[in-house]
Structures are given as C-alpha cells and as structure tokens.
Scaffold this active site. Structure first.
Site, PDB file in Angstrom:
ATOM      1  N   ARG A 103       0.834  -1.198   0.000  1.00 22.05           N
ATOM      2  CA  ARG A 103       0.000   0.000   0.000  1.00 22.05           C
ATOM      3  C   ARG A 103       0.870   1.250   0.000  1.00 22.05           C
ATOM      4  O   ARG A 103       1.938   1.266   0.607  1.00 22.05           O
ATOM      5  CB  ARG A 103      -0.924   0.020   1.225  1.00 22.05           C
ATOM      6  CG  ARG A 103      -2.118  -0.919   1.122  1.00 22.05           C
ATOM      7  CD  ARG A 103      -3.044  -0.833   2.327  1.00 22.05           C
ATOM      8  NE  ARG A 103      -2.393  -1.288   3.530  1.00 22.05           N
ATOM      9  CZ  ARG A 103      -1.890  -0.502   4.477  1.00 22.05           C
ATOM     10  NH1 ARG A 103      -1.997   0.823   4.375  1.00 22.05           N
ATOM     11  NH2 ARG A 103      -1.300  -1.007   5.535  1.00 22.05           N
ATOM     12  N   TYR A 142      -1.558  -3.678  -6.907  1.00 20.99           N
ATOM     13  CA  TYR A 142      -1.311  -4.550  -5.762  1.00 20.99           C
ATOM     14  C   TYR A 142      -2.231  -4.343  -4.573  1.00 20.99           C
ATOM     15  O   TYR A 142      -2.489  -3.211  -4.154  1.00 20.99           O
ATOM     16  CB  TYR A 142       0.134  -4.369  -5.292  1.00 20.99           C
ATOM     17  CG  TYR A 142       0.592  -5.480  -4.379  1.00 20.99           C
ATOM     18  CD1 TYR A 142       0.446  -6.806  -4.781  1.00 20.99           C
ATOM     19  CD2 TYR A 142       1.130  -5.225  -3.136  1.00 20.99           C
ATOM     20  CE1 TYR A 142       0.842  -7.844  -3.951  1.00 20.99           C
ATOM     21  CE2 TYR A 142       1.540  -6.261  -2.303  1.00 20.99           C
ATOM     22  CZ  TYR A 142       1.390  -7.564  -2.714  1.00 20.99           C
ATOM     23  OH  TYR A 142       1.777  -8.594  -1.905  1.00 20.99           O
ATOM     24  N   CYS A 153       0.795  -7.340  11.870  1.00 24.69           N
ATOM     25  CA  CYS A 153       1.045  -7.470  13.311  1.00 24.69           C
ATOM     26  C   CYS A 153       0.281  -8.626  13.944  1.00 24.69           C
ATOM     27  O   CYS A 153       0.100  -8.664  15.157  1.00 24.69           O
ATOM     28  CB  CYS A 153       0.728  -6.166  14.021  1.00 24.69           C
ATOM     29  SG  CYS A 153       1.886  -4.861  13.585  1.00 24.69           S
ATOM     30  N   ASP A 162      -9.321  -9.788   9.107  1.00 24.42           N
ATOM     31  CA  ASP A 162      -8.788  -8.458   8.767  1.00 24.42           C
ATOM     32  C   ASP A 162      -9.764  -7.309   9.019  1.00 24.42           C
ATOM     33  O   ASP A 162      -9.363  -6.260   9.473  1.00 24.42           O
ATOM     34  CB  ASP A 162      -8.360  -8.449   7.296  1.00 24.42           C
ATOM     35  CG  ASP A 162      -7.450  -7.275   6.952  1.00 24.42           C
ATOM     36  OD1 ASP A 162      -6.495  -7.027   7.714  1.00 24.42           O
ATOM     37  OD2 ASP A 162      -7.699  -6.595   5.941  1.00 24.42           O
ATOM     38  N   ARG A 192       2.075 -12.212  -0.355  1.00 24.97           N
ATOM     39  CA  ARG A 192       0.740 -12.545   0.169  1.00 24.97           C
ATOM     40  C   ARG A 192       0.179 -13.816  -0.448  1.00 24.97           C
ATOM     41  O   ARG A 192       0.485 -14.156  -1.586  1.00 24.97           O
ATOM     42  CB  ARG A 192      -0.229 -11.396  -0.152  1.00 24.97           C
ATOM     43  CG  ARG A 192       0.155 -10.056   0.470  1.00 24.97           C
ATOM     44  CD  ARG A 192      -0.500  -9.863   1.802  1.00 24.97           C
ATOM     45  NE  ARG A 192       0.044  -8.722   2.548  1.00 24.97           N
ATOM     46  CZ  ARG A 192      -0.508  -8.262   3.666  1.00 24.97           C
ATOM     47  NH1 ARG A 192      -1.609  -8.808   4.136  1.00 24.97           N
ATOM     48  NH2 ARG A 192       0.049  -7.271   4.330  1.00 24.97           N
TER      49      ARG A 192
HETATM   50  N1  GTP Z   1       6.643 -13.242  17.234  1.00 27.26           N
HETATM   51  C1  GTP Z   1       5.401 -13.318  16.785  1.00 27.26           C
HETATM   52  N2  GTP Z   1       5.168 -13.053  15.500  1.00 27.26           N
HETATM   53  C2  GTP Z   1       3.900 -13.126  15.066  1.00 27.26           C
HETATM   54  C3  GTP Z   1       2.825 -13.505  15.921  1.00 27.26           C
HETATM   55  N3  GTP Z   1       1.689 -13.497  15.207  1.00 27.26           N
HETATM   56  C4  GTP Z   1       2.037 -13.120  13.953  1.00 27.26           C
HETATM   57  N4  GTP Z   1       3.376 -12.914  13.853  1.00 27.26           N
HETATM   58  C5  GTP Z   1       4.130 -12.543  12.637  1.00 27.26           C
HETATM   59  O1  GTP Z   1       3.695 -11.278  12.203  1.00 27.26           O
HETATM   60  C6  GTP Z   1       3.626 -11.225  10.774  1.00 27.26           C
HETATM   61  C7  GTP Z   1       2.272 -10.736  10.350  1.00 27.26           C
HETATM   62  O2  GTP Z   1       1.277 -11.592  10.859  1.00 27.26           O
HETATM   63  P1  GTP Z   1      -0.195 -11.601  10.239  1.00 27.26           P
HETATM   64  O3  GTP Z   1      -1.020 -12.483  11.103  1.00 27.26           O
HETATM   65  O4  GTP Z   1      -0.124 -11.957   8.813  1.00 27.26           O
HETATM   66  O5  GTP Z   1      -0.567 -10.068  10.378  1.00 27.26           O
HETATM   67  P2  GTP Z   1      -1.915  -9.293   9.944  1.00 27.26           P
HETATM   68  O6  GTP Z   1      -2.233  -8.369  11.059  1.00 27.26           O
HETATM   69  O7  GTP Z   1      -2.947 -10.245   9.517  1.00 27.26           O
HETATM   70  O8  GTP Z   1      -1.404  -8.432   8.701  1.00 27.26           O
HETATM   71  P3  GTP Z   1      -2.272  -7.736   7.486  1.00 27.26           P
HETATM   72  O9  GTP Z   1      -2.867  -8.837   6.715  1.00 27.26           O
HETATM   73  O10 GTP Z   1      -1.228  -6.959   6.765  1.00 27.26           O
HETATM   74  O11 GTP Z   1      -3.284  -6.806   8.075  1.00 27.26           O
HETATM   75  C8  GTP Z   1       3.955 -12.612  10.269  1.00 27.26           C
HETATM   76  O12 GTP Z   1       5.281 -12.632   9.809  1.00 27.26           O
HETATM   77  C9  GTP Z   1       3.791 -13.472  11.479  1.00 27.26           C
HETATM   78  O13 GTP Z   1       4.624 -14.584  11.431  1.00 27.26           O
HETATM   79  C10 GTP Z   1       3.115 -13.794  17.288  1.00 27.26           C
HETATM   80  O14 GTP Z   1       2.249 -14.133  18.098  1.00 27.26           O
HETATM   81  N5  GTP Z   1       4.420 -13.690  17.676  1.00 27.26           N
HETATM   82  O1  OAA Z   2      -4.034  -3.849   2.015  1.00 24.07           O
HETATM   83  C1  OAA Z   2      -3.078  -4.560   1.738  1.00 24.07           C
HETATM   84  O2  OAA Z   2      -2.331  -4.411   0.744  1.00 24.07           O
HETATM   85  C2  OAA Z   2      -2.759  -5.725   2.582  1.00 24.07           C
HETATM   86  C3  OAA Z   2      -3.295  -5.619   3.900  1.00 24.07           C
HETATM   87  O3  OAA Z   2      -4.181  -6.359   4.272  1.00 24.07           O
HETATM   88  C4  OAA Z   2      -2.760  -4.560   4.760  1.00 24.07           C
HETATM   89  O4  OAA Z   2      -1.800  -3.903   4.376  1.00 24.07           O
HETATM   90  O5  OAA Z   2      -3.289  -4.366   5.850  1.00 24.07           O
HETATM   91 MN    MN Z   3      -3.809 -10.438   7.618  1.00 29.68          MN
END
Ligand code: GTP
Ligand code: OAA
Ligand code: MN
Length: 628
Positions: A100, A240, A293, A316, A409
């Site tokens: 983004r 993207y 995160c 999400d 992704r």
């Molecule tokens: N150390 C640690 N890393 C974590 C944990 N949960 C997630 N991660 C790492 O954080 C990164 C992002 O995790 P996601 O669950 O994909 O994050 P998200 O909030 O869904 O991200 P978006 O889809 O961008 O909104 C990944 O590389 C995970 O491996 C955790 O509990 N501990």
């Molecule tokens: O919007 C995107 O490109 C991927 C996403 O879920 C985020 O960044 O939170």
């Molecule tokens: Mn996510």
C-alpha cells in the site's frame, strides 16, 4: 479469452453492441443490467478511459478459468503444480509495486478538516481534475472489467454494494476470492435499485496500437483517492493489494467508516474469532492490530492448551453494530484471506497452510520451488536448496537475501479454512465479549493489560502504537501511533472517529459492553529474544482474557490497567516460569515516562475534535504514575 468469450462492447445507449448473441447470464445482446445508474457510470468511464472492450464479470467458474488462462498466457500468472497446489497461481509484481502507498492515499472531503490530520487531503475539484487527466485514455488497448460486488452478506438487511471497474484481470481474479462478485450480486442490486460504491481502478499503463504488454503493468505515479461525500473511490497506477482490490481497505474500511459514522455502526480493522472453553461455553473476541502485526495468525490460531477450541470468523476487517439487546454484534464483510506469506508455516499457522493446500489461491511475490510450488521465509524450518526468488532470480539458502518479498501474500477463499465458524455465514453476526488492541512493540507495552473500564479501553485504542512493517511502503520498524489500528484507514477526522466510538457505545447496554484488553506479542527480553512465544501459545492469553470476563483469573493492578499475576497464565507444557510472565507484563515507570511523552505529543496533534473523555483519561493515567 477466446473468440467466444463474453465480451460486451457498449454502444452509446449503454447497450451491448456485439453482434454475436452471448451465453452469459449477465449479458446477452440486451443491456447487461437494468440498473440505470450503473449503466450510466459504466458508459461514462468507458468514454473517459477508452478501453478496447467492456466486459461484465459474472463470477462463474468458467469465466475464472478463461481469465486465469489468459493471465498465464500473458505471463502475469504462473500456474502452480496442480497436484500440490490445485487451481493456484503465482504472480510477481513490478518491484516498485509491492505494498500500500500511504503517502499517495487521499481523503478528498469537501472540507479539509473532515479528513483530519491523519489523512492526506486535496480539494475534491482539484483532485477530480487531476484524476480525469490521468484516467483519460488510461485503458487504451485493454479490457475494462465491470465487477459487481457486495461486502458482507447479500442477505443482510442493508447489503453494501460496490462495483469495481478495473483494467486488470489479476484484480478481477483476486476480487473473486476476496468478495462475493458477479451476477447474483448484480441481480440483487437491480432488484433493490441499490446504491453502490463506484470504485474505479486503472493500472495506468495504456497500450498503443500493437504495443506488447508487460507481465505486471503499473505506473510510477500512484493515487489512491476517496471522495467521502459521494462515497466513490478512484485508484490509479498500482495493481497490488489494498491499492487495487478496492472492496478491501478502500471500501470496507475507509468508505465504510464514513457510512458507519453516518448510519451508527463501526467499520474496524479487526479479526473475529470464536473461542470455546473446556466447559463448552462460546465467546467471540475481536482484535485490532496494525497491518502485519498478527491478525491472520490469531484468527487462525491452533491452541496449545487442552480443551480450548478456536474457530475463525474473520482475519482483517470487522463491521460491528449494537443489536436489539444493546450487545455489540460483529460480521466479517470479506470472503477471502489476503494474508502475509512470510512467517506463515506448518509450525506457526498450520490452519492457514491447510487452507492454502486446498488450492484456488493466488500468491503474489513469493518464491517458486523446483517442483512448481511456492515457498517463503518461515514456511518450513529449512529453506529448499534451490528456488526462483520473487524477482525471478536463482536463489540458494546462502544468497543473503530473502527469497520472498516481506509483504508477499496468499489470497485464499475463507471457506477453505477447516476451522471456519458456522456463524461466519450468519448475516446477523456474533456478540463480541472482548476486544483486543495490539501492536508490535519491543519494549514498554505488557503482554496483556485489561482496561479498567470501557472508556479506558477506548483510551488504550486511541493511543495504540506499533513499529511500522513492510505492509506499507516506507521505513520499517519505526514506532508510530495507530489508533485502533485504523491510522491508514479512517475515512474521516481521527478525533471525530474516536468520538463516534464513545457516543455509539454510550447508547448501548452498558452491562453488555465487551471488556477491552491491550496486547503485545512482540516484547523483547534483555537478550533480544521474544518475551513470549506467541502464535498458538497466544491461546494462553485468550484463556486469561476469558477467565477475567468470568471473574476467575488473578490480576495485579498497575497504573495502565490490570495485568496477569505470574501464575495466572497457564504455562502447562511451556518452558517458561511465572517469573518470565512477570517480566513479560512488567510496567516499567521509566519506559512509561517516555511513553506518556509520546502520548502527549500524539494527543496534541489532534486539535479540537479530540474527545474530552480521552484527555481526562490521559490526565488520570499521569496522576496514577505520579502517585505510584
Ligand atoms: N513473534 C510473533 N510473530 C507473530 C505472531 N503473530 C504473527 N506474527 C508474525 O507477524 C507477521 C504478520 O502476521 P499476520 O497475522 O499476517 O498479520 P496481519 O495483522 O494479519 O497483517 P495484514 O494482513 O497486513 O493486516 C507474520 O510474519 C507473522 O509470522 C506472534 O504471536 N508472535
Ligand atoms: O491492504 C493490503 O495491501 C494488505 C493488507 O491487508 C494490509 O496492508 O493491511
Ligand atoms: Mn492479515
């Protein structure tokens, strides 16, 4: 698409001018829809953008086949090994189009103050003139796809429609996974003569007569623009993720937050999960964490403690409204996962891996294995001996660079998750018992803190902070405030957004308000390691949360709220001691002195719309530290 593909060329009446009768349920030789506003908009956009043809997407299996075949021929998609990744594809973006673009994302409200200090703003007239210039002829040589979609349930009381017009077939194939699209949606829109959010997207790479296309067309100039008053979206130059799949962040968060403000609900950057205790009691928990995160990981969590079960509703985006009894009810408006690939592996997130293994997925900017599969950092403990990396180069484990882009992704239908909760399908949503706010902080923020009360919880949300990640272009690892993980997604003034939370909940049944918690899976110990194992072990924190709701678990009061006692977190089977937990939940006065300065600075940026209730909470917090 072949010669018999269902391409519609519109004549000046918005009617299909193709001479061949078409077998499409959407089209035929008559006008493809009776929705006059949609017809008029499609015609207007076609005149502006000058595509070679206009195609109404019906969302069918056959259509998806021919679209993806075409994308494979064009080199945009690589078909993966059908035995290991059935009906799945890999795409590789232009290396400058990987996330983004927040700097280029705008809220063009009529009044500047309505966009607030957290958003980029430009006068809507000026912006329209600029965009009209950019979109003029921007689809030359391409197909213009018309994608009717609905966010949330088609059977909802007030279904939220959108139509994305795009010149990217990759976007169409991805939108098909992320939302309910096509003929059923269009028919319902017609039946209700419904309002739809017009969401216009162009990669900004017109083709001259005879010019060859590139696998990932995009433009150096990118604009992601929202017009709050007419609720329209214009996205230019990127192919993207959240820049281009306009149902997601642009609609279901930015535009929906505006709708929610006006209509009395909440559009939030949250996951929703269902937790069942050993006593077979069900709880629904939502959680807001900034991009990359941990939302997807928590939503698909595999508990490491006996007797507890987690099921997924969303990973999400969550739309919430107060129900008839004053309870907060949540739905997930999306139909797919657009998950961060790196770090998703058989040991960290087996449920995501199982969903992906069923196929029907599009991977972007991951690495390719020699047997036609995909790989990314963290998928397996050991990297394969040889890969083609996301840039198309030979890669071996000693390459000294990641094989997959950090924001690569997977895009996968949500109903491929084995642990999908039945309630996902309910248009009425689920009652939320607890809300977690979380970020990525190496220091300061405890593993988990329970807010004293609802207002303190909103205060926690309003001051949420996190280190930046690769999900957005720009520097990674810088701490920034990200209120309720909505910093890049609030469609209006941040102070008004927080006031909306306070006012809406003020009218709810106060007995039924969820409890609010602040979590941080990312705190480090003195030796640099994670203070908490995270992932499946986060179930232990969820257990404490539920036991707090039930008044069963112990806690220590600190100036910021209640944190677990060392022995109130279930450590069965973990190589951790209650003292380690105490370290992970420590509230360090020195760190918090710096934190309070940061919060002060943050609140100063708001101006007059910051609710007094929140300023009062900050003053109380300072008092508590002063007298602690
Ligand atoms: N150390 C640690 N890393 C974590 C944990 N949960 C997630 N991660 C790492 O954080 C990164 C992002 O995790 P996601 O669950 O994909 O994050 P998200 O909030 O869904 O991200 P978006 O889809 O961008 O909104 C990944 O590389 C995970 O491996 C955790 O509990 N501990
Ligand atoms: O919007 C995107 O490109 C991927 C996403 O879920 C985020 O960044 O939170
Ligand atoms: Mn996510």
């Amino acid at each position: 698409m072949g010669d018999d593909a269902r391409q519609l060329v519109l004549d000046e009446n918005g009617e299909n001018a193709a001479s061949q009768p078409l077998d499409s349920t959407t089209g035929g030789t008559a006008a493809p829809t009776t929705h006059q506003a949609l017809l008029a908009w499609v015609k207007e956009v076609a005149e502006l953008t000058q595509p070679d043809r206009v195609y109404w997407v019906d969302g069918s299996e056959e259509e998806n086949q021919s679209l993806t075949d075409e994308l494979v021929d064009a080199g945009t998609l690589v078909r993966l090994n059908p035995e290991t990744f059935p009906n799945s594809f890999a795409a590789f973006s232009d290396p400058k189009d990987v996330a983004r673009v927040e700097e280029q994302t705008f809220i063009c409200s009529e009044k500047r103050e309505d966009a607030g200090f957290t958003n980029n703003w430009m006068d809507p007239g000026e912006m329209r003139a600029k965009l009209n210039g950019l979109f003029a002829g921007s689809m030359r040589g391409r197909t213009m796809y018309v994608v009717p979609f609905v966010m949330g349930h088609l059977a909802a009381e007030d279904p939220k429609f959108g139509v994305e017009i795009t010149d990217s077939a990759y976007v169409v194939a991805s939108m098909r996974i992320m939302a309910n699209i096509g003929t059923d949606v269009l028919r319902k829109m017609e039946e209700l003569d419904a309002f739809f959010v017009p969401a216009l997207h162009s990669v900004g790479f017109p083709l001259a007569e005879g010019e060859a296309d590139v696998p990932w067309p995009c433009s150096d100039e990118k604009w992601i623009v929202h017009f709050p008053e007419d609720r329209s979206i214009w996205s230019y130059g990127s192919g993207y993720g959240g820049n281009a799949l306009l149902g997601k962040k642009c609609y279901a968060l930015r535009i929906a937050s505006i709708m929610a403000r006006d209509e009395g609900w909440l559009a939030e950057h949250m996951l929703i999960l269902k937790l069942t205790s050993p006593e077979k009691k069900d709880y629904f928990v939502s959680a807001a964490f900034p991009s990359a995160c941990g939302k997807t990981n928590l939503a698909l969590l595999d508990p490491t403690i006996e007797g507890w079960k987690v099921e997924t509703l969303g990973d999400d985006i969550t739309w919430m409204r107060f129900g008839k009894e004053g309870e907060l009810r949540a739905v997930n408006p999306e139909a797919g996962l657009f998950g961060v690939a790196p770090g998703t592996g058989w040991s960290t997130n087996p449920n995501a891996m199982r969903a992906i293994a069923k196929g029907n997925s599009i991977f972007t900017n991951v690495a390719l294995t020699d047997d036609g599969g995909v790989w990314w950092e963290g998928m397996t403990d050991e990297a394969p001996a040889h890969l083609i990396d996301w840039l198309g180069q030979e890669w071996t484990p000693d390459a000294g660079r990641p094989a997959a882009h950090p924001n690569s992704r997977f895009c996968t239908p949500i109903d491929q998750i084995d642990m999908l909760a039945d309630e996902y399908h309910s248009p009425n949503g689920v009652p939320v018992s607890a809300i977690l706010f979380g970020g990525r902080r190496k220091t300061t923020v405890p593993l988990v803190t329970e807010a004293r009360d609802w207002a303190s919880g909103i205060f926690m949300g309003s001051t949420l902070s996190s280190e930046t990640t690769a999900a957005a272009a720009g520097q990674v690892g810088v701490v920034r405030r990200d209120p309720m993980a909505m910093l890049p997604f609030m469609g209006y003034d941040a102070g008004d957004y927080l006031r909306h939370w306070i006012e809406l909940s003020g009218k709810a049944n106060q007995e039924k308000l969820p409890k609010i918690f602040l979590v941080n899976w990312f705190r480090r110990t003195a030796d640099g390691g994670f203070a908490w194992p995270g992932f499946g072990d986060n179930s232990r924190v969820l257990k404490w949360v539920i036991e707090r709701l039930e008044g069963k678990a112990d806690a220590v009061e600190t100036p910021i709220g209640f944190v677990p006692t060392g022995d109130s977190i279930d450590l069965t089977g973990l190589d951790m001691t209650p003292e380690d937990v105490e370290q992970a939940v420590r509230v360090d006065p020195q760190e918090w002195a710096t934190e309070l300065d940061g919060i002060d600075e943050w609140y100063h940026r708001f101006g007059p719309t910051l609710p007094q209730e929140l300023k009062d909470r900050l003053a109380e917090l300072k008092d508590r530290f002063a007298t602690a």
